[in-house]
Structures are given as structure tokens and as C-alpha cells.
Motif scaffolding. Sequence first.
Motif, PDB file in Angstrom:
ATOM      1  N   VAL A 231      -7.809   3.597   0.665  1.00 34.45           N
ATOM      2  CA  VAL A 231      -6.818   2.898  -0.158  1.00 34.45           C
ATOM      3  C   VAL A 231      -7.579   1.867  -0.983  1.00 34.45           C
ATOM      4  O   VAL A 231      -8.055   0.873  -0.444  1.00 34.45           O
ATOM      5  CB  VAL A 231      -5.735   2.206   0.682  1.00 34.45           C
ATOM      6  CG1 VAL A 231      -4.808   1.388  -0.206  1.00 34.45           C
ATOM      7  CG2 VAL A 231      -4.932   3.213   1.477  1.00 34.45           C
ATOM      8  N   GLY A 232      -7.731   2.130  -2.284  1.00 38.64           N
ATOM      9  CA  GLY A 232      -8.495   1.229  -3.132  1.00 38.64           C
ATOM     10  C   GLY A 232      -9.934   1.150  -2.673  1.00 38.64           C
ATOM     11  O   GLY A 232     -10.603   2.171  -2.489  1.00 38.64           O
ATOM     12  N   GLN A 233     -10.411  -0.061  -2.448  1.00 39.43           N
ATOM     13  CA  GLN A 233     -11.785  -0.265  -1.999  1.00 39.43           C
ATOM     14  C   GLN A 233     -11.863  -0.502  -0.494  1.00 39.43           C
ATOM     15  O   GLN A 233     -12.791  -1.132   0.001  1.00 39.43           O
ATOM     16  CB  GLN A 233     -12.422  -1.427  -2.761  1.00 39.43           C
ATOM     17  CG  GLN A 233     -12.579  -1.163  -4.249  1.00 39.43           C
ATOM     18  CD  GLN A 233     -13.369  -2.246  -4.951  1.00 39.43           C
ATOM     19  OE1 GLN A 233     -14.045  -3.062  -4.335  1.00 39.43           O
ATOM     20  NE2 GLN A 233     -13.296  -2.251  -6.266  1.00 39.43           N
TER      21      GLN A 233
ATOM     22  N   ASP B 157       0.833  -1.198   0.000  1.00 35.49           N
ATOM     23  CA  ASP B 157       0.000   0.000   0.000  1.00 35.49           C
ATOM     24  C   ASP B 157       0.867   1.247   0.000  1.00 35.49           C
ATOM     25  O   ASP B 157       1.742   1.411   0.841  1.00 35.49           O
ATOM     26  CB  ASP B 157      -0.909   0.028   1.248  1.00 35.49           C
ATOM     27  CG  ASP B 157      -1.964  -1.059   1.207  1.00 35.49           C
ATOM     28  OD1 ASP B 157      -2.457  -1.339   0.101  1.00 35.49           O
ATOM     29  OD2 ASP B 157      -2.280  -1.609   2.264  1.00 35.49           O
TER      30      ASP B 157
END
Length: 394
Positions: free
Chosen positions: A207-209, A174
Amino acid sequence: MSVTAARIDPQQFRGVLGNYPTGVCVITAIDPEIGPIGMTVGSFTSVSLDPALVAFLPIRESGTYERIRHIGRFCVNVLGSDQDELCRLFARRGENKFADVEWIPSSSGAPILKGAIAWIDCEVSAIFEAGDHDIVVGAVQDLRASEQSLPPLLFFQGGYGKFSTLSLLAGSEDDISAQLSLADRARPYLEQLSQRFDVECLATAPVGQSIIQLVYANAGGSGGGHNKVGLRLPFLPPMGSLFVAWAGTAAIDAWLGRSVATAEPSVKEAILDGLEQIRVRGWASTAAHPKFGDVESLVGHMASDGQLPSNQRQLQDVLSEVAAGSGTLTDPLATGRPVHSISAPVFDRTGSVVLTITMRGLAEHPVDSIRQQIKSLCAAAARLTNEIGGQYPA
């Protein structure tokens, strides 16, 4: 065609295969002469669904296995992550292993160990030789899983551990360095707010989904006593509303599409109306919901025991139920409903929300106190926005 295995150094074999994690079980039985017996195995597997068959692979020279083979019945006890001492006990030789172990008999009489997260009672169906081990196939007679939600005990590279997925914790892949730096700036504000109002405070980033909790302050002592820094939670309605409120139609539609609840037009319309109210107010509040107790319980389990896929699915289901609730994002102060949490956005130079700061656990707080908390929370978020040179969207 018969193929002979190449001669491999046993230590190298052990070292390489040690990179594959295995579950840990205790195989038990009742010996008519000496009573309960048991042995630890790390080589248990399901074999067939219909008929229901399982197998374990004991070393042939084991005296306990020799007795189990002649008895013809056994019970597989799947150990939880907190049972490593029990695992070590049953891996030893030549002692009364059941002297201080609590158990109850299965239908075959074989011991079901207290604390096992699952058990499978079997009759020996077939035995096959495999090198210095046997493959013992068991026909399943009865089985149960524990109601307690604990991860299994795992054996990996010579040590014991427990299961945790990347869907829970921030992983090394991440790219959250910028959010972590911002979270460090937010920490003093959250600690002050937590001390002042005696509530849980946290900072989160997308962060993303997923949404990752980066700072957690808990002067009030609620929340189960677990540090929730690093928790990764689903980015779906109603969670993360501030991150999408100003993000545009495409981002909002993608967010709504992650929840089955928003397939209902009235639910989708209510959430869109809630986002509009957030844009007008400049902060978000969440009304108390009967299911928030389940949410907090699941999050507490994640913080203490690690993420289980079953818990993740349960959390997504509960959040869908919350999203389906009427007016979830509507300002509860305007409707007289109890307040669960309040959140304020921190904007970056592009006018995007990069961090939210939240106060929660407010259901019992009086309205006047909550209004003061909103004022203080928004002031802290505004100072953070100014510190990073952020700008508010038009």
C-alpha cells in the motif's frame, strides 16, 4: 494592548480542548519537612533550547505546587504508556503517594520515578500568573532518557492512551478491501503450512510505500507472542522484492531509491541480480543476516507497543544495512548460507503481484526440509493465483 478573554463555559472549554492530546508527567521534589512530594500535570512543554528551559502550568490552589514553588527545585518525570496507575496516584490529594513507589534521587534530590521514560531536573527560573494557573519556568540542570523503547502516556478526551502512527497500522483511508478479501482466501493455506512445518507464516500486500501484514499464523510460538496483523513496514530493499520483480524498470528504480544503501553501485547491481534470480525461480528467499535479530526485535516492539518514530528510523537504518549485505536476495540454498525466509507471489489478472505468502524462521531447518517447504509454499501460491483468475507474467 490588554485583551480580556471572552466568558466561555468551563465545561465547553474542557470538552473542546480535550480534543488536543497531551503528554503526562509527574513533577516531583523533596520537601525538607515531609520528604518526597509529587503531582501529575498534563501541561508540560519545552520553552528554550539555549538556555535550556522547560515549563509546566499547575493550578495555583494546589498544595503540592505551593510547596514545590517554595522549594525552588523540581524534577519532571515523563510517564510511559504503562504507567497510568502511577499517573492516577499522583493526581489524588491527601495521601502518602510515595509509600509504594520506587524512586532514586536526582542531583537536586527530587525523586526520579522508576519506569519513567525520561526525566528533567530543574531549578525554578521564573513564575508567571495565567488565570487560575501559574506558568512555572524551569532552568534545566540535568536530564536523561530511558534506554527502554516505550511510547509515552497520553491524555485524550478524558482518558489515557498511547502513541501509534499511521505509518505502522493500516488506516481507514487505505483502500485495501481487495487485499483483505484475498488474505481471507490465503488464511487456510498459511495456517496449514504453519502447522505442518512449525514456522511463522504471513501474507503481505503493498500500500503506497509500505507493506501491510494481513494474515499471520504462528504455530511454532516464536515471534515474541504478538499478533502482527496490521503491521505496516517500510517498502524498501530488501523488503518487498516480489512486488517489484515483475513490475518494470520504473517501479524497481523507485523501490531502490528508497534505500540509501543502493547509492553504492555494487549494492544496486547485487540487488538487481537478485531480482533477476527471483524472476527465473518464481519465488524469493532471503539469506540469514546478523542484523535480522535487530529487525525482529524492532518489529516485536511495534507489534506490542505501537510505532514510535525513533523505531521506524531505526528499522529503516537496519534494513539499509541488510540491503548493503552481499547477495541478500541470492538463493542461499545455492550458496550454502542459512535461510531466513522464503516467499511466493500471488498474481492477479494483469500479471501483477498482489499478495505474497511467506514462511520465516528457517535458519535452523535442514536443506531437505526447506526444499519441501518451498515446494509447498509455491503450490499454495499457485492455487491462490488460480482461484482469483490470475495469470503469470511471460
